[in-house]
Design a protein around this motif. Structure first.
Motif, PDB file in Angstrom:
ATOM      1  N   ASN A 192      28.005   8.754  60.300  1.00 41.56           N
ATOM      2  CA  ASN A 192      28.841   9.649  59.508  1.00 41.56           C
ATOM      3  C   ASN A 192      28.228  11.044  59.545  1.00 41.56           C
ATOM      4  N   ALA A 193      28.931  12.014  58.928  1.00 41.79           N
ATOM      5  CA  ALA A 193      28.481  13.396  58.987  1.00 41.79           C
ATOM      6  C   ALA A 193      27.107  13.575  58.340  1.00 41.79           C
ATOM      7  N   ALA A 194      26.888  12.888  57.231  1.00 40.02           N
ATOM      8  CA  ALA A 194      25.611  13.031  56.531  1.00 40.02           C
ATOM      9  C   ALA A 194      24.451  12.539  57.397  1.00 40.02           C
ATOM     10  N   LYS A 195      24.660  11.409  58.091  1.00 42.04           N
ATOM     11  CA  LYS A 195      23.610  10.864  58.942  1.00 42.04           C
ATOM     12  C   LYS A 195      23.315  11.799  60.113  1.00 42.04           C
ATOM     13  N   LEU A 196      24.373  12.327  60.749  1.00 42.42           N
ATOM     14  CA  LEU A 196      24.171  13.249  61.871  1.00 42.42           C
ATOM     15  C   LEU A 196      23.473  14.530  61.417  1.00 42.42           C
ATOM     16  N   GLU A 198      21.395  14.820  58.985  1.00 39.88           N
ATOM     17  CA  GLU A 198      19.983  14.490  58.746  1.00 39.88           C
ATOM     18  C   GLU A 198      19.201  14.445  60.071  1.00 39.88           C
ATOM     19  N   LEU A 199      19.801  13.856  61.125  1.00 41.97           N
ATOM     20  CA  LEU A 199      19.125  13.733  62.408  1.00 41.97           C
ATOM     21  C   LEU A 199      18.888  15.096  63.072  1.00 41.97           C
ATOM     22  N   PHE A 200      19.891  15.997  62.961  1.00 44.61           N
ATOM     23  CA  PHE A 200      19.791  17.273  63.668  1.00 44.61           C
ATOM     24  C   PHE A 200      19.043  18.350  62.878  1.00 44.61           C
ATOM     25  N   GLN A 201      18.786  18.108  61.581  1.00 42.95           N
ATOM     26  CA  GLN A 201      18.081  19.106  60.779  1.00 42.95           C
ATOM     27  C   GLN A 201      16.637  19.317  61.226  1.00 42.95           C
ATOM     28  N   LYS A 202      16.089  18.346  61.972  1.00 36.85           N
ATOM     29  CA  LYS A 202      14.705  18.524  62.415  1.00 36.85           C
ATOM     30  C   LYS A 202      14.591  19.608  63.484  1.00 36.85           C
ATOM     31  N   PHE A 203      15.762  20.043  64.043  1.00 36.60           N
ATOM     32  CA  PHE A 203      15.737  21.102  65.031  1.00 36.60           C
ATOM     33  C   PHE A 203      16.099  22.461  64.426  1.00 36.60           C
ATOM     34  N   GLY A 204      16.557  22.465  63.197  1.00 38.28           N
ATOM     35  CA  GLY A 204      16.944  23.709  62.549  1.00 38.28           C
ATOM     36  C   GLY A 204      18.117  23.489  61.614  1.00 38.28           C
ATOM     37  N   ASN A 238      15.378  18.228  73.478  1.00 33.06           N
ATOM     38  CA  ASN A 238      14.719  17.041  72.917  1.00 33.06           C
ATOM     39  C   ASN A 238      15.717  15.923  72.655  1.00 33.06           C
ATOM     40  N   HIS A 239      16.740  15.842  73.520  1.00 40.07           N
ATOM     41  CA  HIS A 239      17.802  14.866  73.276  1.00 40.07           C
ATOM     42  C   HIS A 239      17.318  13.424  73.319  1.00 40.07           C
ATOM     43  N   PHE A 240      16.217  13.165  74.067  1.00 39.96           N
ATOM     44  CA  PHE A 240      15.739  11.790  74.150  1.00 39.96           C
ATOM     45  C   PHE A 240      15.325  11.254  72.781  1.00 39.96           C
ATOM     46  N   SER A 241      14.892  12.131  71.900  1.00 38.00           N
ATOM     47  CA  SER A 241      14.461  11.699  70.579  1.00 38.00           C
ATOM     48  C   SER A 241      15.636  11.261  69.703  1.00 38.00           C
ATOM     49  N   LEU A 242      16.866  11.540  70.155  1.00 30.65           N
ATOM     50  CA  LEU A 242      18.069  11.187  69.380  1.00 30.65           C
ATOM     51  C   LEU A 242      18.742   9.933  69.914  1.00 30.65           C
ATOM     52  N   PHE A 243      18.166   9.305  70.938  1.00 23.63           N
ATOM     53  CA  PHE A 243      18.772   8.107  71.506  1.00 23.63           C
ATOM     54  C   PHE A 243      19.100   7.087  70.412  1.00 23.63           C
ATOM     55  N   PRO A 244      20.296   6.461  70.401  1.00 21.74           N
ATOM     56  CA  PRO A 244      21.276   6.382  71.496  1.00 21.74           C
ATOM     57  C   PRO A 244      22.350   7.456  71.487  1.00 21.74           C
ATOM     58  N   LEU A 245      22.133   8.560  70.793  1.00 23.88           N
ATOM     59  CA  LEU A 245      23.135   9.626  70.799  1.00 23.88           C
ATOM     60  C   LEU A 245      23.064  10.407  72.111  1.00 23.88           C
ATOM     61  N   ASN A 246      24.212  10.823  72.593  1.00 23.69           N
ATOM     62  CA  ASN A 246      24.286  11.699  73.758  1.00 23.69           C
ATOM     63  C   ASN A 246      24.636  13.096  73.261  1.00 23.69           C
ATOM     64  N   VAL A 247      23.832  14.091  73.645  1.00 20.41           N
ATOM     65  CA  VAL A 247      23.988  15.451  73.124  1.00 20.41           C
ATOM     66  C   VAL A 247      24.278  16.410  74.269  1.00 20.41           C
ATOM     67  N   ALA A 248      25.277  17.267  74.078  1.00 22.63           N
ATOM     68  CA  ALA A 248      25.630  18.253  75.098  1.00 22.63           C
ATOM     69  C   ALA A 248      26.224  19.478  74.419  1.00 22.63           C
ATOM     70  N   PRO A 249      26.059  20.660  75.025  1.00 18.97           N
ATOM     71  CA  PRO A 249      26.699  21.858  74.465  1.00 18.97           C
ATOM     72  C   PRO A 249      28.184  21.855  74.761  1.00 18.97           C
ATOM     73  N   VAL A 250      28.953  22.590  73.980  1.00 20.31           N
ATOM     74  CA  VAL A 250      30.371  22.764  74.277  1.00 20.31           C
ATOM     75  C   VAL A 250      30.479  23.603  75.532  1.00 20.31           C
ATOM     76  N   GLN A 251      31.296  23.160  76.487  1.00 24.60           N
ATOM     77  CA  GLN A 251      31.389  23.854  77.781  1.00 24.60           C
ATOM     78  C   GLN A 251      32.190  25.129  77.657  1.00 24.60           C
ATOM     79  N   GLU A 252      31.612  26.223  78.142  1.00 20.46           N
ATOM     80  CA  GLU A 252      32.314  27.501  78.143  1.00 20.46           C
ATOM     81  C   GLU A 252      33.427  27.457  79.178  1.00 20.46           C
ATOM     82  N   SER A 253      34.562  28.104  78.862  1.00 19.52           N
ATOM     83  CA  SER A 253      35.662  28.070  79.785  1.00 19.52           C
ATOM     84  C   SER A 253      35.343  28.891  81.014  1.00 19.52           C
TER      85      SER A 253
END
Length: 297
Positions: A192-196, A198-204, A238-253
């Motif tokens: 859920n949003a709260a869990k995500l 919490e996981l991403f706050q360690k990066f900022g 540091n995406h490996f630390s978030l496994f099993p999540l897959n992380v990618a930037p939004v692709q610029e057009s």
């Protein structure tokens, strides 16, 4: 070192190089692949990531994916596997529609029997056509909304929007460099949003999280808006630390996304990434068929 066996089946080599996958990836030229490799090798070289214990493995995967895509024979085989994934996903979706229809017909017959009179087959067919048309229209609307949100990165809810019913912040344009696409195997309910957050706050700082609504039970996805480009880049590196999540930037057009991925997906099928257009076309076909059945009825 290149992955083999079952591990290789889970790797989308286009995504490892931050390239579009699916039919779009198959159409890429060797020059485009080489350019993406040079860019990613500069960004992800272990010497530039001394504090990342996974930097060497990530760089080795980048190199092995590049070599595979430069080999014409191996690339054709890989493209065929990706098409197989998309086709399997489409078949599974079609089978799901058939199962829902069978269950609906059975329940209708049971209700009719309990009421003491048989159900009219013609009336049942009309009801089913109407129900399927409504389901398909909702599904198509969801696909369009998800595609628009992925392309623009502007549609978002509050960081806890999936719990509190947050609404999009119209008129506010978010820097795409701060926006991350996150996906995982399993249902949308797995995170859920709260869990995500919490996981991403360690990066900022995390400004926003929105869980995308999907009917697929095999994959979930979300958009995460970081407080700065630096925080977003740190999460990608540091995406490996978030496994099993897959992380990618939004692709610029009009360009290639600067992305670092896990060896993990789908990526399903990229029903998510790589099969989106196929599924959208399938939805259109199902909608047209349902409308034709309705007119015949």
């Amino acid at each position: 070192m290149a992955a083999t066996g079952h591990e290789e089946d889970d790797i989308d080599h286009y995504e490892v190089l931050c390239l579009p996958s699916g039919e779009e990836g198959a159409a890429l030229t060797i020059e485009q692949i080489e350019k993406a490799y040079r860019t990613q090798s500069r960004l992800r070289h272990p010497d530039k990531r001394p504090d990342d214990p996974n930097a060497t493995a990530d760089f080795q995967l980048l190199s092995s994916s590049y070599k595979l895509l430069c080999d014409e024979s191996l690339r054709r085989q890989f493209d065929a596997r990706l098409r197989g994934r998309r086709e399997a996903a489409a078949r599974a979706a079609a089978a799901g529609v058939k199962r829902r229809k069978a269950v609906s017909d059975l329940e209708e017959r049971e209700r009719a029997a309990a009421a003491g009179h048989p159900a009219d087959p013609e009336e049942l067919a009309k009801r089913e056509a109407k129900r399927m048309a409504a389901d398909i229209e909702r599904e198509l609307a969801a696909f369009r909304a998800a595609k628009q949100a992925s392309a623009s990165g502007a549609a978002s809810t509050s960081a806890h929007g999936d719990k509190k019913g947050g609404t999009p912040q119209d008129g506010v344009k978010t820097d795409k460099g701060k926006i991350l696409k996150v996906s995982w195997d399993g249902s949308a309910d797995s995170y859920n949003a709260a869990k995500l957050e919490e996981l991403f706050q360690k990066f900022g700082k995390v400004e926003d999280v929105v869980i995308k609504t999907r009917k697929s039970r095999s994959k979930g996805s979300a958009i995460v808006v970081m407080g700065s480009k630096e925080a977003a880049l740190l999460a990608i590196q540091n995406h490996f630390s978030l496994f099993p999540l897959n992380v990618a930037p939004v692709q610029e057009s009009g360009g290639l996304s600067a992305r670092s991925t896990q060896t993990h997906e789908s990526r399903t099928s990229n029903i998510d990434g790589t099969g989106f257009n196929d599924l959208e076309a399938s939805v259109f076909r199902k909608l047209q068929e349902a409308q034709e059945r309705k007119q015949c009825g």
